[in-house]
Design a protein around this motif. Structure first.
Motif, PDB file in Angstrom:
ATOM      1  N   ILE A 110      70.714 -53.275 111.545  1.00  0.00           N
ATOM      2  CA  ILE A 110      70.721 -52.866 110.153  1.00  0.00           C
ATOM      3  C   ILE A 110      69.084 -52.552 110.002  1.00  0.00           C
ATOM      4  O   ILE A 110      68.369 -53.210 109.941  1.00  0.00           O
ATOM      5  CB  ILE A 110      71.106 -53.553 108.903  1.00  0.00           C
ATOM      6  CG1 ILE A 110      72.855 -53.901 109.451  1.00  0.00           C
ATOM      7  CG2 ILE A 110      71.340 -52.644 107.563  1.00  0.00           C
ATOM      8  CD1 ILE A 110      73.237 -55.244 108.426  1.00  0.00           C
ATOM      9  N   LYS A 111      68.879 -51.080 109.596  1.00  0.00           N
ATOM     10  CA  LYS A 111      67.576 -50.625 109.005  1.00  0.00           C
ATOM     11  C   LYS A 111      67.505 -50.037 107.826  1.00  0.00           C
ATOM     12  O   LYS A 111      68.345 -49.073 107.565  1.00  0.00           O
ATOM     13  CB  LYS A 111      67.189 -49.535 110.376  1.00  0.00           C
ATOM     14  CG  LYS A 111      65.865 -49.059 110.160  1.00  0.00           C
ATOM     15  CD  LYS A 111      65.468 -47.830 110.764  1.00  0.00           C
ATOM     16  CE  LYS A 111      64.199 -47.336 110.700  1.00  0.00           C
ATOM     17  NZ  LYS A 111      63.690 -46.277 111.687  1.00  0.00           N
ATOM     18  N   VAL A 112      66.812 -50.603 107.001  1.00  0.00           N
ATOM     19  CA  VAL A 112      66.634 -50.172 105.704  1.00  0.00           C
ATOM     20  C   VAL A 112      65.644 -48.631 105.758  1.00  0.00           C
ATOM     21  O   VAL A 112      64.655 -48.852 106.290  1.00  0.00           O
ATOM     22  CB  VAL A 112      65.898 -50.889 104.577  1.00  0.00           C
ATOM     23  CG1 VAL A 112      65.665 -50.282 103.251  1.00  0.00           C
ATOM     24  CG2 VAL A 112      66.814 -52.233 104.527  1.00  0.00           C
ATOM     25  N   VAL A 113      66.137 -47.589 105.400  1.00  0.00           N
ATOM     26  CA  VAL A 113      65.419 -46.479 105.628  1.00  0.00           C
ATOM     27  C   VAL A 113      64.866 -45.875 104.254  1.00  0.00           C
ATOM     28  O   VAL A 113      63.831 -45.062 104.298  1.00  0.00           O
ATOM     29  CB  VAL A 113      66.165 -45.131 106.181  1.00  0.00           C
ATOM     30  CG1 VAL A 113      66.622 -45.635 107.729  1.00  0.00           C
ATOM     31  CG2 VAL A 113      67.447 -44.750 105.563  1.00  0.00           C
ATOM     32  N   LYS A 114      65.274 -46.324 103.216  1.00  0.00           N
ATOM     33  CA  LYS A 114      64.768 -46.038 101.864  1.00  0.00           C
ATOM     34  C   LYS A 114      64.872 -47.005 100.857  1.00  0.00           C
ATOM     35  O   LYS A 114      66.196 -47.271 100.654  1.00  0.00           O
ATOM     36  CB  LYS A 114      65.066 -44.442 101.444  1.00  0.00           C
ATOM     37  CG  LYS A 114      64.789 -43.875 100.054  1.00  0.00           C
ATOM     38  CD  LYS A 114      65.216 -42.687  99.808  1.00  0.00           C
ATOM     39  CE  LYS A 114      64.770 -42.289  98.373  1.00  0.00           C
ATOM     40  NZ  LYS A 114      65.404 -40.858  97.951  1.00  0.00           N
TER      41      LYS A 114
END
Length: 585
Positions: free
Chosen positions: A55-59
């Protein structure tokens, strides 16, 4: 009509087919959005063979220091269980909820049915049941970091214990402005006449002369030295051409960190601690102080995230910097029955008075416990302090539902809070314009809070006073008359109604901003009795050997009411002293 029906059916079948295709493939990267504490959290979820792979937080607009361990911990749990149905991280509920909602949104959009996880949950490695250091510091806010760093630089082995999942405490979520007389920004701005003695007089008067004059003198005398240490040793960046004048102060003297929050301070503290190789134990709750046969404090008992009991032994001493008890409603009511459940709180969930309780168990003296402060301008839905509303220190005015001013905007916090609670509905509105924005610069510093308030319909931006007043149903005729008076007072340089000590600013030109707010519990002035060396004292004035304390859990500095900007001065000055004393400097 049949064509429309067939078109809708076809689109539905295509969507279903897409979902079925995704489910059949079982892999891909998908974006989702959730509502965090300070706006949207957007993530990218990667799925491989119907298993969540990452899971990558992009904003996001969350506090970086608080959010980082939350995202890491939740990602680990979600990947391990292959499900977003997980518990929130203690102390970061809103951010956790937003992150989890974003992951769920991404999974829903993927059309993939997740399968039961074949992965085994990782367990934290067990710690040694007893560990020994020269110094144990409990609490990782500004006072704790100051003490730990000073002790380490004195050559001691140090460990920092923190019960929450992230460092920073209330320092992190504060504006972190620091009152410092004769500071370098005052000199640059041509502000003359300030002194440690004047700041001490302001502080004592602001607390109804309940604070200890000798301890206040230590704080104000050492304020400049502490600020220069933050700037030069810790590398905290302060704004070079702006100061705040909080209520109750005679001068603009509050240094402002870059970004207008404690994130700048805590990030630099954490970096310094890493450089010095100071271990930090998160999710570790101190429960009891350990004493030897002579009564000297020689360590603490604690429980970690795995419910393991650990004794952290301290050869030279324990420093308590665990903060106040603003989030402990029962404790608030015990000492001040008025501060009940009707008040929300601006402070972290970890502010539950742990250090006070532990020290009291071994005979520490308490003082001033009934003095509990509210912050006047807070979010009426969450209780969170409004840093956006720091425009009040540069000319914004407070009005009531009737459109009238009712208090000097730079009065003491308790005076303003009490005045607000007497108004219609027990709330206030804060009004300012872009001219004040240009002075204060809080809008650009707190865009996330602004967006959140817009979503909650607690702030409005309008070209005219009529439009702004209509949004909140404020008496527009009265409001316009109030603003006309303010404009005249600004022109004359004299506030004939409330004697605004900082000088009012013209509100003649829009656009205008009106924010709705109410008081929340913000600071507990009472706590442990300490001396000038930060040694904790018993009721009879004798020293508890090996025990030191600094910050909000002490009760001798601020009296009945803490002036804005004094908390950071307090915690850095006395945190440093504690570290130096236990470090043998």
């Amino acid at each position: 009509m049949k064509k429309i029906y067939r078109l809708g059916l076809l689109l539905g079948l295509l969507v279903l087919a897409g979902c079925q295709a995704n489910d059949a493939i079982g892999s891909g990267t998908f974006e989702g959005t959730g509502d965090g504490k300070h706006g949207d959290i957007k993530v990218e979820v990667t799925v491989k063979d119907k298993q969540i792979d990452g899971i990558k937080v992009v904003k996001h607009s969350e506090n970086e220091v608080l959010a980082e361990p939350v995202y890491d911990e939740l990602q680990e749990t979600i990947v391990e269980t292959n499900s977003p149905e997980v518990d929130v991280v203690t102390g970061s509920t809103a951010t956790s909820d937003g992150y989890i909602a974003a992951v769920k949104d991404a999974i829903k959009k993927s059309g993939i049915t997740l399968v039961a996880s074949s992965k085994k949950n990782k367990k934290e490695p067990k710690e040694e049941a007893e560990q020994s250091y020269d110094v144990v510091v409990v609490g990782s806010g500004g006072a704790g970091f100051s003490a730990a760093i000073e002790a380490k630089e004195a050559g001691k082995s140090v460990i920092l214990i923190e019960k929450m999942p992230a460092v920073g405490g209330n320092t992190l979520i504060s504006g972190a402005e620091m009152n410092v007389p004769n500071n370098w920004v005052q000199k640059k701005l041509g502000i003359k006449g300030d002194s440690p003695e004047i700041m001490a007089a302001d502080t004592l008067k602001g607390g109804d002369n309940v604070g200890d004059p000798e301890m206040v003198k230590v704080m104000t005398d050492k304020a400049l030295e502490a600020a220069e240490w933050l700037r030069d040793d810790i590398k905290v960046s302060f704004i070079e051409d702006q100061l705040f004048q909080f209520g109750g102060h005679s001068y603009k003297r509050a240094l402002i960190p870059e970004g207008h929050t404690g994130a700048e301070v805590i990030k630099k503290f954490r970096k310094k601690a890493e450089e010095l190789k100071i271990p930090i134990k998160l999710n570790t709750t101190a429960t009891d102080l350990i004493q030897d046969k002579e009564g000297k404090v020689t360590g603490i008992k604690a429980t970690n995230r795995e419910d393991q009991s650990i004794s952290y032994m301290a050869k030279d001493g324990v420093v308590l910097t665990t903060g106040g008890f603003g989030s402990n409603v029962e404790m608030r009511k015990k000492y001040n029955s008025k501060m009940d459940e009707s008040y929300m709180s601006t402070v972290t969930e970890g502010s539950t008075g742990d250090g006070i309780v532990m020290a009291e168990k071994i005979g520490a003296g308490l003082t001033n416990m009934e003095s509990i402060q509210t912050y006047p301008v807070c979010n009426i839905e969450t209780g969170v302090i409004s840093l956006l509303a720091d425009t009040r220190f540069d000319g914004a005015i407070l009005i009531n539902q009737e459109g009238l001013r009712f208090v000097e905007e730079l009065e003491r916090r308790d005076v303003i809070s009490n005045a607000i609670l007497k108004q219609t509905g027990g709330y206030t509105y804060q009004l300012w314009n872009d001219d004040i924005n240009d002075i204060s610069k809080t809008m650009e510093a707190h865009e996330g809070e602004y967006d959140e308030l817009v979503k909650q319909k607690l702030i409005v931006k309008a070209d005219t006073l009529e439009e702004a007043a209509d949004f909140f149903d404020i008496d527009v005729k009265q409001l316009k008359a109030t603003v006309e008076k303010v404009n005249q007072y600004a022109k004359d340089g004299e506030d004939k109604e409330f004697n605004h000590r900082g000088g009012l600013v013209s509100l003649e030109k829009g656009p205008y901003y009106i924010e709705k707010a109410a008081p929340s519990v913000h600071h507990t002035m009472g706590g442990l009795i300490i001396n000038e060396k930060t040694e904790v004292l018993k009721e009879d004035g004798t020293v508890i050997s090996g025990l030191y304390a600094a910050g909000e859990l002490t009760g001798v500095i601020h009296g009945s009411n803490r002036l804005g900007g004094n908390a950071i001065t307090d915690i850095i000055v006395f945190g440093r002293i504690a570290g130096q004393e236990v470090g043998g400097k």
